[in-house]
Design an enzyme around this catalytic site. Sequence first.
Site, PDB file in Angstrom:
ATOM      1  N   SER A 141      -7.430  -1.197   9.994  1.00  0.00           N
ATOM      2  CA  SER A 141      -7.934  -2.309   9.197  1.00  0.00           C
ATOM      3  C   SER A 141      -9.368  -2.641   9.596  1.00  0.00           C
ATOM      4  CB  SER A 141      -7.033  -3.512   9.475  1.00  0.00           C
ATOM      5  OG  SER A 141      -7.647  -4.689   9.058  1.00  0.00           O
ATOM      6  N   ASN A 189      12.483   0.372   6.497  1.00  0.00           N
ATOM      7  CA  ASN A 189      13.532  -0.105   7.398  1.00  0.00           C
ATOM      8  C   ASN A 189      14.702  -0.641   6.588  1.00  0.00           C
ATOM      9  OD1 ASN A 189      12.555  -2.536   6.590  1.00  0.00           O
ATOM     10  ND2 ASN A 189      11.691  -3.131   8.536  1.00  0.00           N
ATOM     11  N   LYS A 229       1.765  -7.292   9.280  1.00  0.00           N
ATOM     12  CA  LYS A 229       0.345  -7.460   8.960  1.00  0.00           C
ATOM     13  C   LYS A 229      -0.122  -8.909   8.847  1.00  0.00           C
ATOM     14  CE  LYS A 229       0.766  -7.417   3.985  1.00  0.00           C
ATOM     15  NZ  LYS A 229       0.288  -7.019   2.677  1.00  0.00           N
ATOM     16  N   ASP A 271      14.429   2.200  10.997  1.00  0.00           N
ATOM     17  CA  ASP A 271      13.584   1.180  11.620  1.00  0.00           C
ATOM     18  C   ASP A 271      12.844   1.847  12.764  1.00  0.00           C
ATOM     19  OD1 ASP A 271      12.468  -0.932  13.078  1.00  0.00           O
ATOM     20  OD2 ASP A 271      13.900  -2.312  12.163  1.00  0.00           O
ATOM     21  N   PHE A 304     -10.370  -1.995   3.972  1.00  0.00           N
ATOM     22  CA  PHE A 304     -11.028  -3.297   3.906  1.00  0.00           C
ATOM     23  C   PHE A 304     -10.077  -4.269   3.185  1.00  0.00           C
ATOM     24  CE2 PHE A 304     -15.235  -3.219   5.963  1.00  0.00           C
ATOM     25  CZ  PHE A 304     -15.026  -2.024   6.623  1.00  0.00           C
ATOM     26  N   ASN A 305     -10.289  -4.605   1.929  1.00  0.00           N
ATOM     27  CA  ASN A 305      -9.366  -5.561   1.296  1.00  0.00           C
ATOM     28  C   ASN A 305      -8.675  -4.941   0.078  1.00  0.00           C
ATOM     29  OD1 ASN A 305     -11.615  -7.351   2.676  1.00  0.00           O
ATOM     30  ND2 ASN A 305      -9.752  -8.567   2.533  1.00  0.00           N
ATOM     31  N   LYS A 346      -4.104  -3.366  16.045  1.00  0.00           N
ATOM     32  CA  LYS A 346      -4.607  -2.167  15.356  1.00  0.00           C
ATOM     33  C   LYS A 346      -5.618  -1.429  16.234  1.00  0.00           C
ATOM     34  CE  LYS A 346      -2.439  -2.315  11.399  1.00  0.00           C
ATOM     35  NZ  LYS A 346      -1.563  -1.249  10.945  1.00  0.00           N
ATOM     36  N   TYR A 367      -3.261  -9.509  15.320  1.00  0.00           N
ATOM     37  CA  TYR A 367      -3.046  -8.375  14.408  1.00  0.00           C
ATOM     38  C   TYR A 367      -4.184  -7.350  14.548  1.00  0.00           C
ATOM     39  CZ  TYR A 367      -3.426  -5.791  10.029  1.00  0.00           C
ATOM     40  OH  TYR A 367      -3.580  -4.792   9.098  1.00  0.00           O
ATOM     41  N   ILE A 403       0.844  -1.207   0.000  1.00  0.00           N
ATOM     42  CA  ILE A 403       0.000   0.000   0.000  1.00  0.00           C
ATOM     43  C   ILE A 403       0.878   1.256   0.000  1.00  0.00           C
ATOM     44  CG2 ILE A 403      -1.809   1.259   1.244  1.00  0.00           C
ATOM     45  CD1 ILE A 403      -2.746  -1.540   2.283  1.00  0.00           C
ATOM     46  N   ALA A 452       3.774   1.469   8.185  1.00  0.00           N
ATOM     47  CA  ALA A 452       4.667   0.358   8.536  1.00  0.00           C
ATOM     48  C   ALA A 452       4.065  -0.491   9.650  1.00  0.00           C
ATOM     49  CB  ALA A 452       6.020   0.901   8.983  1.00  0.00           C
TER      50      ALA A 452
HETATM   51  N1  NAD Z   1      -2.732  -5.126   2.741  1.00  0.00           N
HETATM   52  C1  NAD Z   1      -3.886  -5.225   3.377  1.00  0.00           C
HETATM   53  O1  NAD Z   1      -4.754  -6.030   3.019  1.00  0.00           O
HETATM   54  C2  NAD Z   1      -4.177  -4.336   4.562  1.00  0.00           C
HETATM   55  C3  NAD Z   1      -5.480  -4.272   5.074  1.00  0.00           C
HETATM   56  C4  NAD Z   1      -5.741  -3.454   6.162  1.00  0.00           C
HETATM   57  C5  NAD Z   1      -4.716  -2.725   6.737  1.00  0.00           C
HETATM   58  N2  NAD Z   1      -3.458  -2.810   6.240  1.00  0.00           N
HETATM   59  C6  NAD Z   1      -2.388  -2.038   6.872  1.00  0.00           C
HETATM   60  O2  NAD Z   1      -1.788  -1.200   5.907  1.00  0.00           O
HETATM   61  C7  NAD Z   1      -0.410  -1.024   6.204  1.00  0.00           C
HETATM   62  C8  NAD Z   1       0.420  -1.369   4.993  1.00  0.00           C
HETATM   63  O3  NAD Z   1       0.126  -2.694   4.597  1.00  0.00           O
HETATM   64  P1  NAD Z   1       0.851  -3.366   3.345  1.00  0.00           P
HETATM   65  O4  NAD Z   1      -0.084  -4.351   2.786  1.00  0.00           O
HETATM   66  O5  NAD Z   1       1.417  -2.330   2.476  1.00  0.00           O
HETATM   67  O6  NAD Z   1       2.019  -4.142   4.101  1.00  0.00           O
HETATM   68  P2  NAD Z   1       3.471  -4.497   3.585  1.00  0.00           P
HETATM   69  O7  NAD Z   1       3.973  -5.575   4.460  1.00  0.00           O
HETATM   70  O8  NAD Z   1       3.484  -4.710   2.124  1.00  0.00           O
HETATM   71  O9  NAD Z   1       4.278  -3.148   3.882  1.00  0.00           O
HETATM   72  C9  NAD Z   1       4.630  -2.776   5.176  1.00  0.00           C
HETATM   73  C10 NAD Z   1       6.027  -2.152   5.073  1.00  0.00           C
HETATM   74  O10 NAD Z   1       6.385  -1.662   6.360  1.00  0.00           O
HETATM   75  C11 NAD Z   1       7.786  -1.898   6.524  1.00  0.00           C
HETATM   76  N3  NAD Z   1       8.068  -1.993   7.952  1.00  0.00           N
HETATM   77  C12 NAD Z   1       7.595  -2.919   8.813  1.00  0.00           C
HETATM   78  N4  NAD Z   1       8.082  -2.695  10.045  1.00  0.00           N
HETATM   79  C13 NAD Z   1       8.857  -1.573   9.961  1.00  0.00           C
HETATM   80  C14 NAD Z   1       9.627  -0.842  10.904  1.00  0.00           C
HETATM   81  N5  NAD Z   1       9.733  -1.238  12.181  1.00  0.00           N
HETATM   82  N6  NAD Z   1      10.271   0.262  10.487  1.00  0.00           N
HETATM   83  C15 NAD Z   1      10.197   0.668   9.187  1.00  0.00           C
HETATM   84  N7  NAD Z   1       9.496  -0.007   8.243  1.00  0.00           N
HETATM   85  C16 NAD Z   1       8.844  -1.126   8.627  1.00  0.00           C
HETATM   86  C17 NAD Z   1       8.041  -3.228   5.820  1.00  0.00           C
HETATM   87  O11 NAD Z   1       9.394  -3.337   5.435  1.00  0.00           O
HETATM   88  C18 NAD Z   1       7.084  -3.151   4.636  1.00  0.00           C
HETATM   89  O12 NAD Z   1       7.733  -2.696   3.466  1.00  0.00           O
HETATM   90  C19 NAD Z   1      -0.124  -1.898   7.418  1.00  0.00           C
HETATM   91  O13 NAD Z   1      -0.199  -1.094   8.554  1.00  0.00           O
HETATM   92  C20 NAD Z   1      -1.258  -2.898   7.393  1.00  0.00           C
HETATM   93  O14 NAD Z   1      -1.534  -3.380   8.676  1.00  0.00           O
HETATM   94  C21 NAD Z   1      -3.163  -3.596   5.166  1.00  0.00           C
END
Ligand code: NAD
Length: 332
Positions: free
Chosen positions: A127, A35, A87, A61, A181-182, A156, A152, A15, A84
Amino acid sequence: MADNCILITGAAGFIGSHCVVALAEAGYNVIAMENSKSTNNLAFQQINKILGWEVKTCRCDLLNYEEIVKIFERYKITTVIHLAAMKGVSESMNYPIECYRKNLVSTLNLLEVMRLYGVKNLIFSSSCAIYGNQVQMPVAETALPHSISNVYGKSKLFIEKILSDLSRSDKEFKITILRYFNPVGAHSSGLIGEDPKRKQISFLTLLGKAALDKEMNLSLFGSSNIRDFVHVMDVGEAHVAAVSNLESGDSFKVFNIGSGIGISLLQLIKIFEHVNCVKISYTIKDRQESEIEAIIADTTLAETDLGWKSRKTVEEMCTDCWKWMTYNAINF
Ligand SMILES: NC(=O)c1ccc[n+]([C@@H]2O[C@H](COP(=O)([O-])OP(=O)(O)OC[C@H]3O[C@@H](n4cnc5c(N)ncnc54)[C@H](O)[C@@H]3O)[C@@H](O)[C@H]2O)c1
């Protein structure tokens, strides 16, 4: 010191990368934070190709307080978009301490540094997992969380509560929570998308994997489960709307970010096969107990207050995902 930057954490992620593109294209001065492991991520090179210029990136980080301080020292940050997180739902069940540490401690570190530097505009990625199991559909932001089955989702919800307490204690904080959502699909260029090698991937990316790998037979648990799929570029645009809306109205706001349309997993397979002219091999299995049967967003509030509504169709989600998967298959 670079002026008036929006810091995006988790910027090389699924995202995050799409948010960077949406905000940079909307004219915002973006700092893409990742990170150490992912700073040289292919995503940043691909983002630069889409934009036609080099986006500013930084390595940090969020579990390391001193590293965050260095970033705030270096850039004049006005707003933070905090994506970040860890998830993985099943990973969160197996490693609850790690999940709480990665999601809660990193957020607390970030908030402390934000307060220290007087940066009080925040958009937080939450989420629909915080709703747990709901009977009433579609789900409005006012619905009370019910039976959240995974760590998880709880992490959140805890962060949402922390942010609510923070905004109550310090009225200068402007906080917007976006409950996705998704999110699925990819940028229409096929240059960025969700890394299928990650442990936790969306159902659509899983379909892409199954379509690429002719040997793969997908175990389809809960084929009639209803989900609210939303195109990831629409999610990116929701952040643009949220940034421009931060200063108006309440100082603490929560919005559902979905399409408002529920479709079953089986329906999604059929659409994916049809629009991409591919075949997916799958076996229908019983719904797993921990899974929610249906979740659909009520998006009225995002429409009225943010002026945001998802625009891309489920067919576009499927074609964009497939484009990304086929263009980049060599890297997977
Ligand atoms: N993808 C989904 O379906 C979804 C749905 C609801 C909510 N979310 C939320 O959206 C956000 C992004 O999701 P995503 O799908 O892009 O996840 P993703 O795992 O693709 O990206 C998360 C990024 O955060 C970085 N990261 C994690 N811990 C870190 C830290 N301590 N310091 C710096 N960087 C760090 C990771 O390297 C990764 O690139 C998250 O908070 C997730 O919980 C995602």
